[in-house]
Design a protein around this motif. Structure first.
Motif, PDB file in Angstrom:
ATOM      1  N   ASP A  93      24.196  40.833  29.583  1.00 27.83           N
ATOM      2  CA  ASP A  93      24.856  40.151  28.473  1.00 27.83           C
ATOM      3  C   ASP A  93      26.021  39.306  28.981  1.00 27.83           C
ATOM      4  OD1 ASP A  93      27.113  41.851  28.765  1.00 27.83           O
ATOM      5  OD2 ASP A  93      26.332  43.280  27.301  1.00 27.83           O
ATOM      6  N   VAL A  94      26.605  38.562  28.062  1.00 31.78           N
ATOM      7  CA  VAL A  94      27.660  37.612  28.405  1.00 31.78           C
ATOM      8  C   VAL A  94      28.844  38.314  29.075  1.00 31.78           C
ATOM      9  CG1 VAL A  94      29.421  36.124  27.370  1.00 31.78           C
ATOM     10  CG2 VAL A  94      27.028  35.893  26.675  1.00 31.78           C
ATOM     11  N   TYR A  95      29.269  39.432  28.494  1.00 33.50           N
ATOM     12  CA  TYR A  95      30.459  40.120  29.022  1.00 33.50           C
ATOM     13  C   TYR A  95      30.224  40.610  30.451  1.00 33.50           C
ATOM     14  CZ  TYR A  95      34.828  42.721  28.814  1.00 33.50           C
ATOM     15  OH  TYR A  95      36.112  43.161  29.041  1.00 33.50           O
ATOM     16  N   ASP A  96      29.095  41.270  30.685  1.00 36.02           N
ATOM     17  CA  ASP A  96      28.827  41.808  32.015  1.00 36.02           C
ATOM     18  C   ASP A  96      28.596  40.700  33.040  1.00 36.02           C
ATOM     19  OD1 ASP A  96      29.144  44.379  31.154  1.00 36.02           O
ATOM     20  OD2 ASP A  96      27.004  44.773  30.884  1.00 36.02           O
ATOM     21  N   CYS A  97      28.036  39.575  32.583  1.00 38.22           N
ATOM     22  CA  CYS A  97      27.858  38.444  33.494  1.00 38.22           C
ATOM     23  C   CYS A  97      29.206  37.910  33.950  1.00 38.22           C
ATOM     24  CB  CYS A  97      27.044  37.350  32.812  1.00 38.22           C
ATOM     25  SG  CYS A  97      26.589  35.985  33.898  1.00 38.22           S
ATOM     26  N   ALA A  98      30.146  37.762  33.017  1.00 38.39           N
ATOM     27  CA  ALA A  98      31.492  37.320  33.394  1.00 38.39           C
ATOM     28  C   ALA A  98      32.178  38.351  34.281  1.00 38.39           C
ATOM     29  CB  ALA A  98      32.319  37.061  32.139  1.00 38.39           C
ATOM     30  N   LEU A  99      31.918  39.635  34.021  1.00 42.08           N
ATOM     31  CA  LEU A  99      32.522  40.707  34.802  1.00 42.08           C
ATOM     32  C   LEU A  99      32.076  40.671  36.261  1.00 42.08           C
ATOM     33  CD1 LEU A  99      34.351  43.237  34.693  1.00 42.08           C
ATOM     34  CD2 LEU A  99      32.316  44.561  34.029  1.00 42.08           C
ATOM     35  N   ALA A 111      35.462  50.869  40.992  1.00 44.63           N
ATOM     36  CA  ALA A 111      35.733  51.104  39.578  1.00 44.63           C
ATOM     37  C   ALA A 111      36.218  49.825  38.910  1.00 44.63           C
ATOM     38  CB  ALA A 111      36.782  52.192  39.426  1.00 44.63           C
ATOM     39  N   VAL A 112      35.820  49.637  37.657  1.00 41.39           N
ATOM     40  CA  VAL A 112      36.296  48.513  36.859  1.00 41.39           C
ATOM     41  C   VAL A 112      37.628  48.912  36.238  1.00 41.39           C
ATOM     42  CG1 VAL A 112      35.847  47.041  34.875  1.00 41.39           C
ATOM     43  CG2 VAL A 112      33.962  47.705  36.375  1.00 41.39           C
ATOM     44  N   THR A 113      38.656  48.172  36.539  1.00 42.44           N
ATOM     45  CA  THR A 113      39.995  48.510  36.067  1.00 42.44           C
ATOM     46  C   THR A 113      40.308  47.812  34.749  1.00 42.44           C
ATOM     47  OG1 THR A 113      41.057  46.677  37.214  1.00 42.44           O
ATOM     48  CG2 THR A 113      40.725  48.712  38.473  1.00 42.44           C
ATOM     49  N   ARG A 114      41.351  48.276  34.104  1.00 40.34           N
ATOM     50  CA  ARG A 114      41.795  47.638  32.867  1.00 40.34           C
ATOM     51  C   ARG A 114      42.170  46.178  33.126  1.00 40.34           C
ATOM     52  NH1 ARG A 114      43.574  49.261  27.984  1.00 40.34           N
ATOM     53  NH2 ARG A 114      43.438  51.463  28.601  1.00 40.34           N
ATOM     54  N   ARG A 115      42.788  45.938  34.268  1.00 39.78           N
ATOM     55  CA  ARG A 115      43.181  44.572  34.602  1.00 39.78           C
ATOM     56  C   ARG A 115      41.958  43.658  34.706  1.00 39.78           C
ATOM     57  NH1 ARG A 115      45.595  40.170  33.788  1.00 39.78           N
ATOM     58  NH2 ARG A 115      45.963  38.850  35.610  1.00 39.78           N
ATOM     59  N   MET A 116      40.866  44.156  35.271  1.00 39.46           N
ATOM     60  CA  MET A 116      39.639  43.370  35.367  1.00 39.46           C
ATOM     61  C   MET A 116      39.093  43.040  33.979  1.00 39.46           C
ATOM     62  SD  MET A 116      37.667  45.276  38.503  1.00 39.46           S
ATOM     63  CE  MET A 116      38.377  45.326  40.162  1.00 39.46           C
ATOM     64  N   LEU A 117      39.104  44.022  33.092  1.00 38.55           N
ATOM     65  CA  LEU A 117      38.609  43.800  31.740  1.00 38.55           C
ATOM     66  C   LEU A 117      39.476  42.783  31.002  1.00 38.55           C
ATOM     67  CD1 LEU A 117      37.699  47.462  30.708  1.00 38.55           C
ATOM     68  CD2 LEU A 117      36.197  45.689  31.628  1.00 38.55           C
ATOM     69  N   GLU A 118      40.771  42.824  31.260  1.00 40.07           N
ATOM     70  CA  GLU A 118      41.670  41.850  30.651  1.00 40.07           C
ATOM     71  C   GLU A 118      41.363  40.441  31.157  1.00 40.07           C
ATOM     72  OE1 GLU A 118      45.474  43.364  31.697  1.00 40.07           O
ATOM     73  OE2 GLU A 118      45.552  44.814  30.031  1.00 40.07           O
ATOM     74  N   ARG A 119      41.024  40.327  32.442  1.00 39.60           N
ATOM     75  CA  ARG A 119      40.671  39.028  33.005  1.00 39.60           C
ATOM     76  C   ARG A 119      39.394  38.480  32.366  1.00 39.60           C
ATOM     77  NH1 ARG A 119      40.731  40.561  39.182  1.00 39.60           N
ATOM     78  NH2 ARG A 119      39.385  38.737  39.348  1.00 39.60           N
ATOM     79  N   VAL A 120      38.431  39.362  32.112  1.00 41.30           N
ATOM     80  CA  VAL A 120      37.195  38.925  31.462  1.00 41.30           C
ATOM     81  C   VAL A 120      37.479  38.462  30.042  1.00 41.30           C
ATOM     82  CG1 VAL A 120      34.924  39.656  30.641  1.00 41.30           C
ATOM     83  CG2 VAL A 120      35.735  40.403  32.887  1.00 41.30           C
ATOM     84  N   ASP A 121      38.270  39.223  29.304  1.00 40.57           N
ATOM     85  CA  ASP A 121      38.616  38.830  27.931  1.00 40.57           C
ATOM     86  C   ASP A 121      39.298  37.460  27.918  1.00 40.57           C
ATOM     87  OD1 ASP A 121      37.595  41.151  26.844  1.00 40.57           O
ATOM     88  OD2 ASP A 121      39.511  42.223  26.927  1.00 40.57           O
ATOM     89  N   ALA A 122      40.240  37.266  28.842  1.00 42.56           N
ATOM     90  CA  ALA A 122      40.965  35.995  28.902  1.00 42.56           C
ATOM     91  C   ALA A 122      40.034  34.845  29.271  1.00 42.56           C
ATOM     92  CB  ALA A 122      42.110  36.097  29.911  1.00 42.56           C
TER      93      ALA A 122
END
Length: 260
Positions: A93-99, A111-122
């Protein structure tokens, strides 16, 4: 940190497919923070150049031991192939592709960190894809898919960015949005190299241009390179190539005749 020397250096670079020429004796360099368009007729070696830089193609030695030197580490290079080369049937999906842009820092088992998830959201916000996070990439339009690919590069935070026909077959609104990101990268002193076919976009947005016809035709300021004599010469050189020419001692010599 911006590199002190060239980000990419080419010295007598020759690349061939099955002993047929794709690039022939190319020399020059891309400066740190430069924004360069790579242009030329179809089959002139533009995509081959990007694939060589990213390490997807082997290179051949030239007259003095031709070489390609890339300063950034592999994880600091972002490469976007043509839309047609992306496998849209892959179940992601779109989110995992950006991740996936975090792959270089997290690795296969990191491990996927909170900071990484924030970068994807941004990044998804920056490309206008809020609400698309769980859409499969196979369900997207060409323009939406290209926005996802740009989001992935934003997440990757690369030093060297290679784009192969990034605005091909997408709408004008998406093109404008993605060009704004390219300008942002340039302002951040990242090095961007983009294969393009639209001379108008090149003249308006790209200060430097590399004009290829399997051999080097021109490399420098866009206004100096994209001249009518140079474009005519590139077309003539492309038409003069002989795919079945005999090999020379330094690669594949494929010009049927000298082109003025």
């Amino acid at each position: 940190m911006v590199a002190a020397g060239p980000v990419v250096s080419l010295r007598d670079l020759t690349v061939s497919y099955r002993r047929h020429p794709a690039l022939h004796h190319i020399s020059g360099s891309f400066a740190p923070g430069s924004l360069t368009a790579v242009v030329g007729p179809n089959g002139s070696g533009k995509s081959t150049l990007l694939k060589s830089i990213v390490g997807l193609l082997p290179i051949e030695g030239g007259r003095s031991g031709g070489a390609l030197t890339v300063a950034p580490a592999r994880e600091r290079i972002a490469y976007l192939p043509q839309v047609a080369d992306i496998d849209r049937s892959f179940p992601i999906d779109v989110y995992d592709c950006a991740l996936l842009g975090c792959w270089g820092s997290a690795g296969a088992w990191g491990a996927v960190t909170r900071r990484m998830l924030e970068r994807v959201d941004a990044a998804l916000h920056a490309v206008g894809l809020e609400g698309f996070e769980r859409r499969s990439i196979g369900s997207l339009s060409s323009g939406q898919l290209q926005r996802v690919m740009f989001a992935r590069m934003l997440v990757q935070d690369a030093e060297l960015i290679l784009l192969d026909e990034p605005f091909n077959a997408i709408d004008a609104k998406t093109t404008a949005a993605l060009l704004a990101l390219v300008r942002q990268w340039h302002q951040q002193r990242r090095t961007v190299i983009a294969v393009l076919h639209d001379d108008h976009l090149v003249r308006e947005y790209f200060p430097s241009t590399l004009l290829l016809a399997r051999e080097l035709v021109g490399w420098g300021a866009t206004a100096d390179v994209l001249t009518e004599p140079n474009l005519r010469r590139a077309r003539a050189m492309a038409e003069a190539w002989d795919e079945n020419a005999e090999l020379c001692g330094t690669g594949t010599l494929a010009l049927q005749k000298a082109v003025a």
